[in-house]
Design a protein around this motif. Structure first.
Motif, PDB file in Angstrom:
ATOM      1  N   GLU A  96      -5.382  -1.513  -6.708  1.00  0.00           N
ATOM      2  CA  GLU A  96      -4.718  -2.471  -5.828  1.00  0.00           C
ATOM      3  C   GLU A  96      -3.203  -2.423  -5.989  1.00  0.00           C
ATOM      4  OE1 GLU A  96      -4.856  -7.286  -4.806  1.00  0.00           O
ATOM      5  OE2 GLU A  96      -6.155  -6.400  -6.344  1.00  0.00           O
ATOM      6  N   SER A  97      -2.510  -2.599  -4.869  1.00  0.00           N
ATOM      7  CA  SER A  97      -1.052  -2.678  -4.875  1.00  0.00           C
ATOM      8  C   SER A  97      -0.626  -4.136  -4.810  1.00  0.00           C
ATOM      9  CB  SER A  97      -0.471  -1.921  -3.678  1.00  0.00           C
ATOM     10  OG  SER A  97       0.922  -2.166  -3.568  1.00  0.00           O
ATOM     11  N   THR A  98       0.470  -4.447  -5.462  1.00  0.00           N
ATOM     12  CA  THR A  98       1.012  -5.807  -5.434  1.00  0.00           C
ATOM     13  C   THR A  98       2.182  -5.925  -4.468  1.00  0.00           C
ATOM     14  OG1 THR A  98       2.485  -5.299  -7.301  1.00  0.00           O
ATOM     15  CG2 THR A  98       0.317  -6.232  -7.814  1.00  0.00           C
ATOM     16  N   ASN A  99       2.481  -4.856  -3.745  1.00  0.00           N
ATOM     17  CA  ASN A  99       3.647  -4.835  -2.863  1.00  0.00           C
ATOM     18  C   ASN A  99       3.267  -5.131  -1.408  1.00  0.00           C
ATOM     19  OD1 ASN A  99       5.883  -4.045  -4.645  1.00  0.00           O
ATOM     20  ND2 ASN A  99       4.725  -2.161  -4.906  1.00  0.00           N
ATOM     21  N   THR A 100       4.159  -5.817  -0.731  1.00  0.00           N
ATOM     22  CA  THR A 100       4.119  -5.981   0.721  1.00  0.00           C
ATOM     23  C   THR A 100       5.521  -5.675   1.211  1.00  0.00           C
ATOM     24  OG1 THR A 100       2.412  -7.680   0.620  1.00  0.00           O
ATOM     25  CG2 THR A 100       3.715  -7.554   2.635  1.00  0.00           C
ATOM     26  N   HIS A 142       0.657  -4.068   4.385  1.00  0.00           N
ATOM     27  CA  HIS A 142      -0.069  -4.276   3.138  1.00  0.00           C
ATOM     28  C   HIS A 142      -0.706  -2.939   2.746  1.00  0.00           C
ATOM     29  CE1 HIS A 142       0.450  -8.597   3.644  1.00  0.00           C
ATOM     30  NE2 HIS A 142       0.099  -8.416   4.900  1.00  0.00           N
ATOM     31  N   GLY A 174      -3.516   0.558  -1.332  1.00  0.00           N
ATOM     32  CA  GLY A 174      -3.608   0.691  -2.774  1.00  0.00           C
ATOM     33  C   GLY A 174      -2.531   1.617  -3.285  1.00  0.00           C
ATOM     34  N   THR A 175      -2.713   2.090  -4.495  1.00  0.00           N
ATOM     35  CA  THR A 175      -1.748   3.006  -5.098  1.00  0.00           C
ATOM     36  C   THR A 175      -2.465   4.269  -5.576  1.00  0.00           C
ATOM     37  OG1 THR A 175      -1.985   2.061  -7.315  1.00  0.00           O
ATOM     38  CG2 THR A 175      -0.323   1.085  -5.873  1.00  0.00           C
ATOM     39  N   GLU A 208       2.643   4.191  -3.058  1.00  0.00           N
ATOM     40  CA  GLU A 208       1.943   3.188  -2.261  1.00  0.00           C
ATOM     41  C   GLU A 208       1.257   3.933  -1.108  1.00  0.00           C
ATOM     42  OE1 GLU A 208       2.013  -0.062  -3.064  1.00  0.00           O
ATOM     43  OE2 GLU A 208       3.406   0.267  -4.725  1.00  0.00           O
TER      44      GLU A 208
END
Length: 240
Positions: A78-82, A93, A96-97, A118
């Motif tokens: 999971e990615s934490t970036n937006t 969104h 993932g990474t 990303e």
């Protein structure tokens, strides 16, 4: 935070990197307007359209690129970036990474670093976008007028060359993608505002109204002397 007593030098910081007229291309068209698009090897695949974006704090790779690399695009970490700027007018969104090795240079002189990307499900004229984290990892220095990237390597400085023709080609591809996005967005908006499960208002009014023999007809005598002999004629017909 106080600086350490002894400087902690980054790998490659001992190598001076300079540009001079030997790096100058035969002609520079509109200096600084062309994107720095380079060759690189990503995940053991040769990429010819890697955009070096010094204004981005992220490294981005596209699902289409990963599919061509025969890599799964589902169940990614999971990615934490937006972030914004990939899809015009809305936030993105990531799916993932993914961690991939990135290599610059030639078989005789190259450098490889592991880079986190990303993963974005969006059409692009590029195979991948490398941002400031990659610049910093490689200690790479771009020259946007010459369309070159230099970095420290095991045998000195590695120079990676772009060219104006490739940059122009990517710009043209971007225009096509932008136009297609505009068309797709318009169609999506029409899909929302037009419910195909319902008839338009004027159609519903016409179909809901039932024929009435009393209201929609009038009697017409067909025998000259016998008034009981009549037929029903539409009231909308004019008298001859």
């Amino acid at each position: 935070m106080a600086p350490p007593a002894i400087p902690e030098f980054l790998k490659g910081s001992e190598v001076p990197i300079t540009f001079n007229r030997e790096d100058h291309p035969p002609a520079v068209y509109r200096p600084g307007h062309a994107a720095l698009v380079l060759d690189a090897q990503i995940g053991n695949y040769a990429m010819t359209k890697v955009f070096m974006d010094g204004g981005s704090g992220l490294n981005i790779i596209f699902t289409d690129t990963l599919r061509r690399m025969n890599k799964a695009v589902d169940n990614l970490p999971e990615s934490t970036n937006t972030f914004h700027g990939i899809v015009p007018g809305r936030a993105v969104h990531p799916k993932g990474t993914v961690q991939l090795d990135v290599t610059f240079g030639t078989p005789e002189h190259f450098r490889t670093e592991s880079i986190e990307f990303e993963v974005v499900d969006w059409k692009s004229q590029y195979h991948a976008i490398l941002g400031r984290p990659t610049f910093a990892r490689f200690m790479a220095v771009p020259h946007y007028a010459y369309l070159k990237l230099k970095m420290p390597g095991p045998k000195g400085v590695i120079t990676v060359n772009g060219n104006f023709q490739r940059s122009d080609s990517c710009d043209r591809d971007f225009s096509k993608i932008s136009e297609m996005y505009g068309i797709e967005k318009t169609l999506a908006e029409l899909e929302i505002t037009n419910d195909r499960t319902l008839l338009p208002e004027h159609k519903r009014m016409a179909s809901d109204r039932e024929f009435s023999a009393t209201d929609d007809t009038r009697k017409h005598q067909v025998h000259p002397t016998d008034p009981s002999k009549t037929v029903n004629v539409s009231s909308s017909l004019t008298v001859a």
